[in-house]
Design an enzyme around this catalytic site. Structure first.
Site, PDB file in Angstrom:
ATOM      1  N   HIS A  26       2.601  48.846  -8.392  1.00 24.03           N
ATOM      2  CA  HIS A  26       1.814  47.490  -8.854  1.00 24.03           C
ATOM      3  C   HIS A  26       0.834  47.079  -8.002  1.00 24.03           C
ATOM      4  O   HIS A  26       1.392  46.096  -6.760  1.00 24.03           O
ATOM      5  CB  HIS A  26       2.903  45.860  -9.227  1.00 24.03           C
ATOM      6  N   HIS A 261      -0.681  44.005 -12.874  1.00 27.01           N
ATOM      7  CA  HIS A 261       0.741  43.383 -12.823  1.00 27.01           C
ATOM      8  C   HIS A 261       1.715  45.210 -13.017  1.00 27.01           C
ATOM      9  O   HIS A 261       2.040  44.802 -11.101  1.00 27.01           O
ATOM     10  CB  HIS A 261       1.951  42.422 -13.707  1.00 27.01           C
ATOM     11  N   GLU A 412      29.515  34.528  -6.143  1.00 27.66           N
ATOM     12  CA  GLU A 412      30.192  35.635  -6.358  1.00 27.66           C
ATOM     13  C   GLU A 412      29.045  36.534  -5.780  1.00 27.66           C
ATOM     14  O   GLU A 412      29.165  37.685  -5.123  1.00 27.66           O
ATOM     15  CB  GLU A 412      31.239  36.667  -7.640  1.00 27.66           C
ATOM     16  N   HIS A 474      41.368  37.492 -17.076  1.00 31.03           N
ATOM     17  CA  HIS A 474      40.994  37.664 -15.430  1.00 31.03           C
ATOM     18  C   HIS A 474      42.232  38.934 -14.681  1.00 31.03           C
ATOM     19  O   HIS A 474      41.833  39.359 -13.456  1.00 31.03           O
ATOM     20  CB  HIS A 474      42.121  35.946 -14.969  1.00 31.03           C
TER      21      HIS A 474
END
Length: 664
Positions: A26, A261, A412, A474
């Site tokens: 890149h 890019h 998280e 959960h």
């Protein structure tokens, strides 16, 4: 002396040449950010190429890590041990210059930045670490911890959700030692980003509580310098410097487009670019005056010497703190650690009772935190459920940086990647907690910790269908097994307070990689053991209950299912069956033991084996063999009290006995 633009053009030329030689890479981002990098590294960064681990150096993170030739060029030009030959080996096998910056490969690379967004998040962690250490160690006029964290990031980093998590928290904590440069070039691999990214980024960061410096010309050295000076003066909030740049700056046909890019420019375009820039040199050729303009060894060495002189004065005034600082920055544990940790484990064994291992974990944190001031905790909002808020925890606030704990909020992924940054900074041993199910949100940061071989400790509670009424959304079924599959990750699922204390100790002592500690919500009984068995816990698997002679069958279990295995062995023993129970709190650690030890625990002559774990069964076949049995769960759970669920899904003594009898 070469001009600023010429110095920046050295980055552009090396980046073009290396990507072209590799036929991969890149070039656009390094060419676009070269002017910003030149001003930052030559006029503001405090670093010493001769000692990349100098404790008070400024940290630099290239969050848009695909532009890795930017940092490799900077390290080479300023005098780090990264040669022109290393640059020529860009992206080649066993080189020090891989496609993305990799921690531990080249000196001066502070973190691995491959997945976008994690670099800026690591940088937030580094800034948190600096802030906490400064508040703890700096006294009066003695400032031994006083540095900045600088980070380059692009549109891709800002689009990643983790950047929202991390930058929001950075603003809340008032991390005035964090300065970020947004490479606002409007291009990603797919093209111009206005079709999919139209956020008002300055307003977004203002809403987070950052100082924002908008509309900086990323190719004008004076504007860049003024912005950095302003940012350094702002000590109460992090700063975002919005730099308008042209990707592939200087390329006549490809600048400002996605064509530069993620692909080489092509030799013809490189020749045209060098002509347009006035860079009349062959590939990988850097003239002496350019090297002289970049050389940071003398300035960096002088800065480090001045710091060591200041540290000597600090040491004379505060000898105990100075010794502790040196120990912690070296990543060493106290000299009395082994003896104190032995005593703690023995005390846990003497006092152990029926309790949830999440509570046993809290007791371990209480015990070890008294021995290790570098323990730095946190939880993603669930501290009162994860049981991470020990009596001595001090949450970090913008106005109270003297802390050993972070309330990460419901973030998280951000928490896990921030922890990695804290670890990489040095001086602290971070842990962070959430429910095991939400390890899925944090997964890639766990992988990055393992990839970098760093000591981050991930704490996950509510480890099975045993969490009960919250239901299958959960209830983790496959998570423990898949975490075990991450190379270099040590996963521990202890069965009681003693195994919990040992696994915490193992995680703290392990310097060459991360650990995952998995704990129960429900109460588990204490299992009596000998002193020798307690020592063997650290080997990952050991004989917990044995029989005379060679066993008829072996039951292998972890965590909450150990109780079932022990009771099943007792029932089978009453039927004159010789049963061995093996507790395997860490399969990763057990698998790393020598063959002799593994054979002593799981003798190959005993082929009648049953594994018991409240999770998917696929993982356990390698231990029980094709003719073995596994008591597990290969479907999602239900919403009901834990006791009902265990009975419903076969986690009973009767079912374990039935399966052992089947293999016999």
């Amino acid at each position: 002396m070469a001009s600023r633009r010429v110095l920046a053009n050295a980055i552009r030329a090396l980046s073009m040449d290396a990507v072209q030689k590799a036929n991969s890479g890149h070039p656009g981002a390094p060419m676009g950010m070269a002017d910003i990098a030149e001003v930052l590294w030559n006029d503001h960064m405090r670093h010493n190429p001769a000692n990349p681990k100098w404790p008070n150096r400024d940290r630099f993170v290239l969050s848009n890590g695909h532009g890795s030739m930017l940092i490799y060029s900077l390290l080479h030009l300023t005098g780090y041990d990264l040669s022109i030959e290393d640059l020529k080996q860009f992206r080649q096998l066993h080189s020090r210059t891989p496609g993305h910056p990799e921690y531990g490969y080249a000196p001066g690379v502070e973190t691995t930045t491959g997945p976008l967004g994690q670099g800026i998040t690591n940088a937030v962690g580094m800034a948190i670490a600096e802030k906490a250490l400064a508040a703890h160690f700096n006294k009066d006029d003695h400032k031994i911890v006083d540095h900045k964290t600088y980070v380059f990031l692009g549109d891709g980093c800002l689009m990643e959700g983790i950047s929202h998590e991390a930058c929001s928290l950075a603003g809340t904590l008032g991390l005035g030692n964090l300065i970020a440069f947004w490479d606002d070039n409007g291009i990603s691999i797919d093209g111009h980003v206005e079709g999919w990214f139209t956020d008002n980024t300055p307003k977004r960061f203002e809403a987070y509580g950052w100082h924002v410096i908008p509309d900086v010309d990323g190719h004008d050295a004076e504007s860049i310098n003024k912005a950095i000076e302003f940012a350094k003066a702002m000590t109460d909030k992090p700063t975002l410097i919005c730099c308008k740049t042209t990707i592939g700056f200087g390329a006549p046909n490809k600048a400002g487009t996605h064509a530069c890019h993620g692909a080489p420019l092509g030799q013809e375009e490189i020749n045209l670019t060098k002509a347009a820039l006035g860079w009349d040199h062959d590939a990988f050729e850097v003239p002496a005056d350019v090297y002289a303009g970049w050389d940071a060894k003398a300035k960096g060495g002088a800065a480090e010497i001045a710091w060591h002189e200041a540290f000597a004065a600090y040491k004379a005034a505060h000898p105990e703190l100075a010794v502790d600082f040196e120990r912690r920055m070296n990543g060493d544990l106290p000299a009395n650690w082994q003896a104190d940790a032995d005593s703690f484990v023995a005390a846990v064994n003497a006092e152990a009772k029926t309790t949830a291992t999440r509570l046993s974990s809290l007791a371990s944190i209480e015990g070890y935190a008294k021995l290790l001031p570098e323990i730095f905790g946190g939880s993603a909002d669930l501290g009162c459920s994860n049981m991470t808020e020990w009596k001595g925890h001090k949450p970090m606030r913008a106005s109270k940086p003297d802390a050993n704990y972070v309330n990460y909020g419901v973030r998280e992924f951000g928490m896990a990647a921030i922890m990695n940054g804290i670890t990489l900074h040095g001086g602290l041993i971070p842990f962070g907690a959430t429910f095991l199910m939400f390890s899925e949100y944090a997964r890639n940061a766990l992988r990055m910790a393992a990839l970098m071989k760093i000591r981050s400790i991930f704490v996950f509670t509510h480890d099975s269908i045993g969490l009960g009424e919250d239901g299958p959304t959960h209830q983790p079924i496959e998570q423990t097994a898949t975490l075990r599959m991450i190379p270099r990750m040590h996963v521990w699922r202890p069965c009681d307070a003693v195994e919990t204390a040992v696994c915490w100790r193992a995680a703290i002592e392990r310097k060459e990689g991360p650990s995952t500690l998995v704990f129960s919500r429900q109460n588990l009984p204490h299992i009596p053991r000998s002193e020798e068995q307690i020592k063997l816990i650290a080997r990952g698997g050991y004989v917990l209950k044995d029989c005379e002679g060679l066993p008829d069958a072996i039951i292998i279990a972890t965590g909450s299912e150990i109780e079932l295995a022990v009771k099943a062995a007792e029932e089978l023993g009453a039927k004159d069956k010789k049963i061995r129970v093996v507790s395997m709190p860490s399969t990763n650690v057990f698998d790393a033991q020598d063959a002799e030890y593994r054979e002593s625990v799981l003798p190959s002559a005993v082929t009648k084996r049953v594994a018991v774990e409240a999770g998917v069964t696929e993982f356990w076949w390698k231990y029980v063999g094709c003719n073995g049995k596994i008591v597990g769960i290969d479907h999602f759970g239900e919403s009901a009290p834990a006791g009902q669920l265990f009975k419903e899904f076969g986690f009973t003594v009767e079912n374990v006995v039935k399966n052992v009898e089947a293999v016999l």
